[in-house]
Every structure is written in structure tokens, then in C-alpha cells.
Motif scaffolding. Structure first.
Motif, short mmCIF file in Angstrom:
data_model
loop_
_atom_site.label_atom_id
_atom_site.label_comp_id
_atom_site.label_asym_id
_atom_site.label_seq_id
_atom_site.Cartn_x
_atom_site.Cartn_y
_atom_site.Cartn_z
N ILE A 48 13.36 0.71 7.40
CA ILE A 48 12.97 1.48 6.22
C ILE A 48 11.56 2.05 6.39
O ILE A 48 10.68 1.36 6.89
N THR A 49 11.37 3.27 5.97
CA THR A 49 9.99 3.74 5.78
C THR A 49 9.82 4.09 4.31
O THR A 49 10.75 4.58 3.68
N GLY A 50 8.64 3.84 3.79
CA GLY A 50 8.37 4.16 2.38
C GLY A 50 8.52 2.94 1.49
O GLY A 50 9.50 2.21 1.57
N ASN A 51 7.55 2.74 0.62
CA ASN A 51 7.52 1.58 -0.28
C ASN A 51 8.74 1.49 -1.18
O ASN A 51 9.23 0.41 -1.49
N LYS A 52 9.23 2.66 -1.63
CA LYS A 52 10.32 2.65 -2.60
C LYS A 52 11.57 2.05 -1.99
O LYS A 52 12.26 1.24 -2.61
N GLY A 53 11.87 2.44 -0.76
CA GLY A 53 13.05 1.91 -0.08
C GLY A 53 12.88 0.43 0.21
O GLY A 53 13.81 -0.36 0.02
N VAL A 54 11.68 0.06 0.65
CA VAL A 54 11.41 -1.34 0.95
C VAL A 54 11.63 -2.18 -0.30
O VAL A 54 12.30 -3.21 -0.27
N GLY A 55 11.09 -1.69 -1.43
CA GLY A 55 11.24 -2.40 -2.69
C GLY A 55 12.71 -2.57 -3.06
O GLY A 55 13.15 -3.66 -3.42
N TYR A 56 13.47 -1.51 -2.93
CA TYR A 56 14.89 -1.55 -3.27
C TYR A 56 15.64 -2.58 -2.45
O TYR A 56 16.37 -3.41 -2.99
N PHE A 57 15.43 -2.57 -1.13
CA PHE A 57 16.20 -3.47 -0.28
C PHE A 57 15.72 -4.91 -0.40
O PHE A 57 16.52 -5.84 -0.38
N GLU A 58 14.42 -5.09 -0.56
CA GLU A 58 13.92 -6.45 -0.65
C GLU A 58 14.29 -7.10 -1.98
O GLU A 58 14.60 -8.28 -2.03
N PHE A 59 14.30 -6.30 -3.04
CA PHE A 59 14.68 -6.83 -4.34
C PHE A 59 16.12 -7.35 -4.30
O PHE A 59 16.46 -8.33 -4.94
N ARG A 60 16.96 -6.69 -3.52
CA ARG A 60 18.35 -7.10 -3.42
C ARG A 60 18.59 -8.09 -2.29
O ARG A 60 19.73 -8.37 -1.94
N ASN A 61 17.50 -8.60 -1.73
CA ASN A 61 17.59 -9.56 -0.63
C ASN A 61 18.42 -9.06 0.54
O ASN A 61 19.17 -9.81 1.15
N ARG A 62 18.31 -7.76 0.79
CA ARG A 62 19.02 -7.24 1.96
C ARG A 62 18.07 -7.29 3.13
O ARG A 62 16.90 -6.95 3.00
N PRO A 63 18.55 -7.77 4.27
CA PRO A 63 17.63 -7.91 5.41
C PRO A 63 17.13 -6.55 5.89
O PRO A 63 17.90 -5.61 6.03
N VAL A 64 15.82 -6.47 6.08
CA VAL A 64 15.23 -5.26 6.62
C VAL A 64 14.62 -5.63 7.98
O VAL A 64 13.79 -6.52 8.06
N GLU A 65 15.09 -4.97 9.01
CA GLU A 65 14.66 -5.32 10.36
C GLU A 65 13.17 -5.01 10.54
O GLU A 65 12.41 -5.83 11.01
N GLN A 66 12.80 -3.81 10.15
CA GLN A 66 11.39 -3.45 10.25
C GLN A 66 11.08 -2.37 9.23
O GLN A 66 11.94 -1.57 8.87
N LYS A 67 9.84 -2.37 8.73
CA LYS A 67 9.50 -1.37 7.73
C LYS A 67 8.16 -0.73 8.05
O LYS A 67 7.30 -1.35 8.68
N TRP A 68 8.03 0.51 7.64
CA TRP A 68 6.76 1.22 7.82
C TRP A 68 6.41 1.85 6.48
O TRP A 68 7.27 2.45 5.84
N THR A 69 5.18 1.71 6.07
CA THR A 69 4.81 2.32 4.79
C THR A 69 3.43 2.98 4.91
O THR A 69 2.69 2.72 5.87
N GLY A 70 3.13 3.81 3.94
CA GLY A 70 1.78 4.34 3.84
C GLY A 70 1.60 5.76 4.34
O GLY A 70 0.50 6.27 4.34
N PHE A 71 2.71 6.43 4.78
CA PHE A 71 2.49 7.78 5.29
C PHE A 71 3.56 8.74 4.82
O PHE A 71 3.74 9.81 5.41
#
Lengths: 136, 302
Positions: B118-141
Motif C-alpha cells: 500500500i502507498t498512502g495513509n488512507k489505504g494503510v488505515g483501511y487495511f490495518e483497521f480490518r486487520n488485513r495483512p499489509v506486506e509493505q507500506k509507503w506513506t508521505g508522498f
């Protein structure tokens, strides 16, 4: 041997670095230096980090530092593609030398990773390109 | 009555303040989008030249490269979802997430495992809230991606792709991002990044263009080796740029709608406040005249 000058575009990932008419290009491929004159056969070659020298149609000479990528020649057009490419006059030699010195230190102690080794080559190329512009 | 007048005025004031904020955000987004489009334009020559070179190599035939091979059946896929870092951009991020969910369902229906990037906080928030595994994330750009970001992401993806399946490697890589069609229209789309499908760029290809017979140095395979990672990084960069521009465009649209809405609300509240004030005055007058009449009556009786 009367050919139109080559139309050259040097492009980096985020911008076009240089474009113009050219009568001679020298770049370093993985196999060694290659010179391209007008009328060259279609060629596609992988570059190593190096200084690319260009002689423009009006006789000026330009130098560029590239970090690999490739050169493609076809029908009087030449593309030089590189993720980062810098014009010789854009290089700040002092800054590049300082960074190079730091990296050399790392290399000496054997701590440099692959990326840093690569960065050393790029910086060397940049400094060479910058110095050539200075001395010209 | 007096309290409702005060409440109305208070609400009007707070809406006015909100309107100022949304208006500022609208203006910021619209100025940034010009820059974003400029950056996207600057990246065009590279994309064109690279695509041209890759198609020349691909049409050269007989070149086999792991990044080009279709692996059948695909058992595991990676999915890169490009979302925004911040909200207040209308349905921008939720559209991308919706498209990502569709792709996820499609891939799992095909019997594939899906690894998510995932890139972007919004996507990270969505997947983490649902306890879906995220392999790697990038945010801030998300609204001003640099080429270095794309390169970093591409390196991770390629590495994952080249790993054998047994060690956690993936057979396909998909990217879900937003295509910038115009200022008014952006579309969330999913595309397959690897194995590569060499696509033409937006520029119309000159009909019947003959690809010259290149000499490859040192060899077609070696050139392809050097080229493909660049191509992948460029594709990621393009998606990031398009998504960034789309985010700004949809933020501008959303903030414009919010500003217009606030303006309407202010007008309504002003009208209501005026009415309330007038009603108060009318009531006061009638109370005074009523009182005076009562006094006059009682004086006449004496």
C-alpha cells in the motif's frame, strides 16, 4: 558521407535534460566507449555510469553525467535514457567531491553496499563532467 | 427567541470559518495541480522513449526474460494500491480501495493468494483497521511523488517477483491507481504490471511504424536486463504521478463543492437570523403597544 546531424534527446526519469542537433556523441557502454556519428546504424546499447560527450552541430561541446541506462540510435534520432542524468554545468563539484570522499571512506573500511558503490561511480562521472566544463 | 437568534448567529459564524478553510484548500489544490501536471508532462519524453525501446526489444522476439514470462497457473499475486495520504478529497481514496477490493476478490476467486502493498495513509488505515495483512507500506508522498519513491517501490516489487514461489515470491503484480483523465474525471483502474504487457503510451502510434533492425550491444538479453527494471520503475512512477494529480483534482472538486455548500448555508442562516431578529422586534412592539393600551384603559376606568 553527407548526413544530417543527429537529433539527440537526453532524458532522465523526471525531465528532459538536453535536446539538440549533434554531430558526434561518445558514451561508455558495458562493452566500452562507443562513438556515434550521423548515419550510424540502428543501435541499442546498455550504458554504464559515465560521462557522455556531445559535439553539437554548431561546434560546441557538452558533457553530461549519466548513471547507466541505455543509448538508442535509429534513423537519425538518438535517445539517451538514464534514471538520473545531469548536465556538466549543473554539477556542483564541491558537493559531489564531499559526498564522494565520505563514500570512499566507507568503501575503504569495506562497509559500502552495492548502492553506495554505484553512487561512487555516478559521482566520479559527475565530477569528470563538471571538470571538463570548467576547463573548457 | 433571543437564544435562537444567538444560536443562529453562532452557527453562521462557524460555517463562515469553515468556508474559509475549504476555500483555501480548494485554491491550494488548484495551484498544486498545475505543478503536478507540469511534472507529469516533463516525465513524458522518458516514458515515450522507454516504451519505444521496450517494444523494439519485445518485437525482436527470441528474447526470454523472467519479467516477461507468463507463469501458468499463477498461484500468488502482489497488489500495489496507490491511495492518498490525506482525506478531504471526495471519494478519491475510497474509489481506489473499491477497485482494489474488486481485484482482490477476482484474484482470490482464481485461487490466488494476494500479497498487499500500500502507498498512502488512507489505504494503510483501511487495511490495518480490518486487520488485513499489509506486506509493505509507503506513506508521505501521495501528492508529490518523486522518482526515487517509484524506484524504491519497483525494486521491492521486482525482487518479490523474481523470488521462487516456494520462498514467498509472486507470479503476478497488479497495480491499482487512479487515472487522470481530466480535471473533472478521474478513474480508479487496476492494471497488471508484471509479467509485462508492453503498452503503447497515450500518444497515437504512427501507423505502420517500422521498428528498425537494431544492433544490440552487448546482446538483446543484456539490454533487456538493464531496461526492464527501468521500465517497471517508470510504470510505477507514472501511476504515482497520475494518482497524485487525481488526488489533487478530486480534492479541488470536493473543496469547491464544500465551499459552495457553505455559502448556501450561510445565506440560509442569515435569512433565518434576520427573520428571528424581525420577529423579536415585532413582538417587542406589540408588547409595548399592548401594555400602553392596557394602561390607558385602566386609567380611563378610574
Amino acid at each position: 558521407m553527407d548526413h544530417e546531424p543527429l537529433k539527440v534527446e537526453v532524458v532522465a526519469a523526471d525531465r528532459q535534460v538536453w535536446a539538440g542537433d549533434v554531430v558526434n556523441i561518445i558514451a561508455r557502454t558495458t562493452e566500452g566507449d562507443v562513438g556515434v556519428l550521423p548515419g550510424h546504424e540502428p543501435l541499442m546499447a546498455a550504458l554504464v555510469p559515465c560521462v557522455v560527450e556531445i559535439v553539437t552541430a554548431d561546434g560546441r561541446s557538452e558533457t553530461l553525467a549519466v548513471d547507466g541506462g541505455f543509448i538508442s540510435v535509429a534513423e537519425g534520432h538518438v535517445w539517451i535514457l538514464s534514471q538520473t542524468a545531469v548536465m556538466g554545468q549543473e554539477v556542483t563539484i564541491d558537493k559531489a567531491e564531499r559526498e564522494l570522499a565520505e563514500l570512499r571512506e566507507l568503501q575503504r573500511t569495506g562497509d559500502a553496499d552495492e548502492d553506495q558503490e554505484h553512487r561512487i561511480h555516478i559521482l566520479e562521472a559527475q565530477i569528470r563532467a563538471g571538470e571538463r566544463v570548467r576547463s573548457a | 427567541m433571543a437564544s435562537s437568534l444567538r444560536e443562529l448567529r453562532q452557527r453562521r459564524q462557524s460555517v463562515t470559518a469553515t468556508k474559509k478553510i475549504t476555500r483555501a484548500m480548494e485554491l491550494i489544490a488548484s495551484s498544486q495541480i498545475v505543478k503536478a501536471q507540469q511534472i507529469a508532462r516533463n516525465a513524458m519524453p522518458y516514458t515515450t522513449a522507454l516504451t519505444h525501446a521496450v517494444s523494439a526489444l519485445a518485437s525482436h522476439g527470441e528474447v526470454a526474460h523472467p519479467l516477461l514470462e507468463d507463469r501458468v497457473p499463477a498461484r500468488r499475486s502482489a497488489m500495489l494500491v496507490v491511495t492518498g495520504d490525506r482525506g478531504l478529497a471526495g471519494a478519491y481514496s475510497s474509489n481506489v480501495i473499491k477497485a482494489a477490493e474488486q481485484l482482490y476478490t477476482k484474484l482470490t476467486d482464481e485461487g490466488q493468494e494476494v500479497v498487499q502493498y500500500i502507498t498512502g495513509n488512507k489505504g494503510v488505515g483501511y487495511f490495518e483497521f480490518r486487520n488485513r495483512p499489509v506486506e509493505q507500506k509507503w506513506t508521505g508522498f501521495s501528492d508529490k511523488p518523486q522518482y526515487s519513491h517509484a524506484r524504491e517501490i519497483a525494486e521491492v516489487l521486482i525482487e518479490k517477483f523474481l523470488l521462487p514461489y516456494e520462498e514467498g515470491g509472486v507470479d503476478q503484480i497488479h497495480v491499482v491507481g487512479t487515472r487522470f483523465i481530466s480535471m473533472l474525471s478521474q478513474q480508479a483502474t487496476a492494471t497488471r504490471l508484471l509479467p509485462l504487457v508492453v503498452e503503447e503510451t497515450d500518444e497515437p502510434a504512427t501507423a505502420g511504424e517500422i521498428i528498425p533492425f537494431y544492433t544490440f550491444e552487448p546482446s538483446a538479453a543484456a539490454v533487456l536486463d538493464q531496461l526492464l527494471p527501468l521500465y517497471v520503475a517508470n510504470r510505477v512512477y507514472t501511476v504515482l504521478l497520475q494518482s497524485g494529480a487525481s488526488e489533487l483534482a478530486s480534492r479541488q472538486t470536493a473543496m469547491k463543492a464544500a465551499t459552495d455548500n457553505a455559502q448556501q448555508l450561510i445565506e440560509r442562516l442569515t435569512r433565518e437570523a434576520n427573520q428571528a431578529r424581525q420577529a423579536e422586534i415585532t413582538q417587542e412592539i406589540s408588547e409595548i403597544t399592548g401594555g400602553a393600551a392596557a394602561l390607558a384603559e385602566s386609567a380611563g376606568n378610574e
